[in-house]
Design a protein around this motif. Structure first.
Motif, PDB file in Angstrom:
ATOM      1  N   LYS A  41       0.848  -1.196   0.000  1.00  0.00           N
ATOM      2  CA  LYS A  41       0.000   0.000   0.000  1.00  0.00           C
ATOM      3  C   LYS A  41       0.885   1.248   0.000  1.00  0.00           C
ATOM      4  CE  LYS A  41      -0.520   0.447   5.023  1.00  0.00           C
ATOM      5  NZ  LYS A  41       0.098   1.801   5.091  1.00  0.00           N
ATOM      6  N   PRO A  42       0.333   2.394  -0.402  1.00  0.00           N
ATOM      7  CA  PRO A  42       1.125   3.625  -0.407  1.00  0.00           C
ATOM      8  C   PRO A  42       1.583   4.001   0.996  1.00  0.00           C
ATOM      9  CG  PRO A  42      -0.873   3.879  -1.710  1.00  0.00           C
ATOM     10  CD  PRO A  42      -1.015   2.591  -0.969  1.00  0.00           C
ATOM     11  N   PRO A 101      -2.176   8.251   0.098  1.00  0.00           N
ATOM     12  CA  PRO A 101      -2.165   8.043  -1.350  1.00  0.00           C
ATOM     13  C   PRO A 101      -2.157   9.362  -2.120  1.00  0.00           C
ATOM     14  CG  PRO A 101      -4.379   7.743  -0.509  1.00  0.00           C
ATOM     15  CD  PRO A 101      -3.499   7.960   0.692  1.00  0.00           C
ATOM     16  N   ARG A 123      -4.864   6.277  -8.822  1.00  0.00           N
ATOM     17  CA  ARG A 123      -4.413   4.890  -8.734  1.00  0.00           C
ATOM     18  C   ARG A 123      -4.032   4.533  -7.305  1.00  0.00           C
ATOM     19  NH1 ARG A 123      -0.029   2.867 -12.997  1.00  0.00           N
ATOM     20  NH2 ARG A 123      -1.825   3.342 -14.317  1.00  0.00           N
ATOM     21  N   GLN A 124      -3.275   5.411  -6.641  1.00  0.00           N
ATOM     22  CA  GLN A 124      -2.882   5.127  -5.253  1.00  0.00           C
ATOM     23  C   GLN A 124      -4.079   5.165  -4.314  1.00  0.00           C
ATOM     24  OE1 GLN A 124       0.406   7.259  -3.586  1.00  0.00           O
ATOM     25  NE2 GLN A 124       1.892   6.398  -5.034  1.00  0.00           N
ATOM     26  N   ARG A 125      -5.040   6.064  -4.585  1.00  0.00           N
ATOM     27  CA  ARG A 125      -6.235   6.081  -3.734  1.00  0.00           C
ATOM     28  C   ARG A 125      -6.972   4.746  -3.815  1.00  0.00           C
ATOM     29  NH1 ARG A 125      -6.530  11.477  -5.641  1.00  0.00           N
ATOM     30  NH2 ARG A 125      -8.087  10.958  -7.241  1.00  0.00           N
ATOM     31  N   SER A 169      -5.665   1.852  -4.551  1.00  0.00           N
ATOM     32  CA  SER A 169      -4.829   0.848  -3.895  1.00  0.00           C
ATOM     33  C   SER A 169      -4.952   0.939  -2.383  1.00  0.00           C
ATOM     34  CB  SER A 169      -3.373   1.041  -4.334  1.00  0.00           C
ATOM     35  OG  SER A 169      -2.508   0.196  -3.608  1.00  0.00           O
ATOM     36  N   TRP A 170      -4.939   2.150  -1.847  1.00  0.00           N
ATOM     37  CA  TRP A 170      -5.064   2.372  -0.394  1.00  0.00           C
ATOM     38  C   TRP A 170      -6.398   1.828   0.108  1.00  0.00           C
ATOM     39  CZ3 TRP A 170      -2.119   5.309   3.303  1.00  0.00           C
ATOM     40  CH2 TRP A 170      -2.817   5.632   4.478  1.00  0.00           C
ATOM     41  N   THR A 202       8.266   9.110  -1.390  1.00  0.00           N
ATOM     42  CA  THR A 202       7.245   9.790  -2.170  1.00  0.00           C
ATOM     43  C   THR A 202       6.801  11.051  -1.446  1.00  0.00           C
ATOM     44  OG1 THR A 202       5.510   8.559  -1.046  1.00  0.00           O
ATOM     45  CG2 THR A 202       6.421   7.574  -3.065  1.00  0.00           C
TER      46      THR A 202
END
Length: 539
Positions: A156-157, A161, A165-167, A169-170, A322
């Motif tokens: 996970k980020p 996020p 895309r990261q949101r 995934s989170w 990041t």
């Protein structure tokens, strides 16, 4: 909380007009529990041979409404009073959290012990414990192996996020975590609330033989203290709440069924973090790079440098650093002034130069017989999400992030996503306590608030002092999260007097921090207090 005596003369003079608590038995907390109270036995043994700390394991009911049912274990630790002939009783300490690196008392109390005022260490046994669901107590653990847990964490980020895309995934990661936890032990998830832990604390109080509770709670531990004070108001001997949560904001008093904001936005954690970040950059820019490595020569230039670094990291991370990870690290790095601010400046400067920052050394805790406790994100979530209402639609968090960013900048994004795991958490506390908060206690409560705090803003201390029936606010003019680990000899003197004989500071009393920002570091440095999205929450 060694060598901090700068304000001693002022404090001594101020205490001559302090208010003395009234009530029987304040200086004699010891004695057997009341006959009607259930008995809990603690078999103390040295944590390690020849060590200074003693350890025990306590068995308590999972559900206090079914005391004959399933039991769970609590890991407990004690440091005996250094002046046994003058011993008053036991001081219980909760280091915050809930859960995560900042939550287990068996780890945090040995680390924090040197920060307690000498007079308190002399007169009290100091006891802490891992709350139910956390650490070496019966813990929430939703993975079959450390490898499985680590794979989830790395998938996970970091921090929060960034981008669609990261949101996604989170949100998927924390939905998966909730499902895993529901499969592993759904019954435990419903019985790790703050109210459950307050009842455990009352059992521990009885077990050490104190008629009334003497307690220091920091950060989340302030909400635990307030809960105890209102469930057991007649049992409060002396209670200090340091870096205080606004209880009504935590429980969403205005609209518990449909929260519009997350817990941390209701508390104003984003605003508090933004204010102290601005102070960090201002103070850094006002000094030399020898004291603050990130200084650009002036406050304005240093703030601009920080903003440019954040924009750059959005597009071009430095290794695993990041934008989300860096903002989260910055918020957590503000928790401790010494050496936290200096170390944070060094990490930011490394990133500015395109280098991966060197990790800060972690403090060494005395060894205890509860080795390598599991401290996964789900332990914080189990307490926090079952206690405190948050929006249940993961889709609203991006809009909340933008709202918070408009009012608080980068820290607003971090504090918004810190509560998102609750959107898909599967359990709600079976028997929570959500008020009232004004039950008259046997003795008044001392509330300590730091003016620049990245997690629990000073407004929370002001609110708590007003919400409790009998409380006195002590203002700590300083920086960081908790006066305990960002010490003031003035605060220490007031707290010592209060714990020992019940003398409150005078109304309106205020103290200053011993160590100004970016001054010469103390030889022993500071200690880490955890933090992170669900790896400590507010610590």
């Amino acid at each position: 909380m060694a060598g901090r005596r700068r304000a001693a003369a002022v404090v001594t003079a101020a205490m001559t007009c302090s208010t003395l608590l009234t009530g029987p038995g304040l200086a004699t907390a010891g004695g057997p529990p009341s006959p009607s109270a259930p008995t809990l036995r603690l078999e103390w043994q040295p944590c390690v041979r020849g060590g200074a700390f003693d350890c025990a394991t306590a068995k308590v009911p999972l559900d206090y409404r079914n005391p004959g049912g399933r039991t769970i274990e609590l890991a407990v630790i004690k440091r005996k009073a250094t002046g046994p002939r003058r011993r008053i009783g036991t001081l219980f300490f909760n280091p915050g959290g809930p859960g995560g690196p900042g939550g287990p008392g068996t780890i945090q109390m040995p680390q924090s012990y040197p920060f307690f005022p000498r007079e308190v260490r002399d007169r009290f046994d100091i006891v802490s414990w891992d709350p139910r669901g956390v650490g070496s107590s019966t813990a929430v653990n939703c993975f079959r192996s450390p490898e499985e847990a680590n794979a989830w964490i790395t998938g996970k980020p970091a921090g929060f996020p960034v981008g669609a895309r990261q949101r996604a995934s989170w949100i998927a990661a924390y939905r998966d975590l909730g499902r895993r936890c529901q499969r592993r032990d759904p019954e435990l998830l419903r019985h790790v609330s703050t109210a459950d832990t307050a009842r455990d604390l009352d059992r521990l109080r009885q077990a050490v033989g104190d008629r009334q509770l003497t307690y220091l709670g920091v950060s989340y531990g302030t909400f635990l203290g307030a809960t105890y004070a209102n469930l057991f108001p007649g049992k409060v001997r002396a209670m200090t709440l340091d870096s205080t949560i606004d209880a009504r904001a935590w429980t969403n008093h205005a609209s518990p069924a449909a929260p519009r904001l997350t817990t941390f936005l209701r508390m104003g954690a984003d605003l508090g973090a933004a204010a102290i970040l601005d102070q960090f950059l201002t103070r850094c820019g006002a000094t030399t790079t020898a004291r603050c490595a990130f200084s650009a020569g002036s406050p304005g230039a240093t703030r601009d440098k920080f903003d440019r670094l954040m924009r750059r990291l959005r597009e071009h991370p430095v290794g695993t650093w990041t934008y989300g990870r860096t903002v989260g690290d910055a918020v957590n790095g503000l928790y401790n002034l010494d050496p936290g601010w200096t170390n944070l400046a060094g990490r930011l400067q490394a990133l500015w130069q395109g280098r991966t920052p060197e990790p800060s050394p972690l403090p060494a805790a005395p060894p205890v017989p509860f080795p390598n406790p599991y401290l996964g994100d789900e332990q914080a979530a189990a307490v926090f999400c079952s206690d405190s209402p948050n929006p249940r639609d993961p889709g609203v968090y991006h809009a909340l992030e933008e709202f918070s960013a408009r009012r608080a900048g980068d820290p607003g994004r971090f504090w918004t996503w810190a509560a998102e795991p609750c959107a898909t958490w599967p359990a709600v506390a079976a028997h929570p306590y959500r008020g009232p908060w004004n039950q008259p206690t046997a003795h008044p409560v001392l509330v300590v608030g730091t003016t620049y705090d990245p997690a629990t803003p000073f407004s929370g201390a002001q609110a708590m002092a007003q919400e409790l029936a009998h409380a006195r606010l002590l203002t700590h003019h300083g920086y960081g999260h908790t006066a305990l680990t960002n010490p003031s000899s003035c605060v220490n003197a007031y707290e010592s007097r209060y714990f020992i004989d019940g003398t409150l500071p005078p109304a309106g009393a205020a103290c200053r921090q011993d160590t100004p920002p970016f001054s010469t570091p103390r030889p022993n440095g500071g200690i880490a207090t955890g933090g992170g999205a669900m790896a400590g929450l507010i610590s």
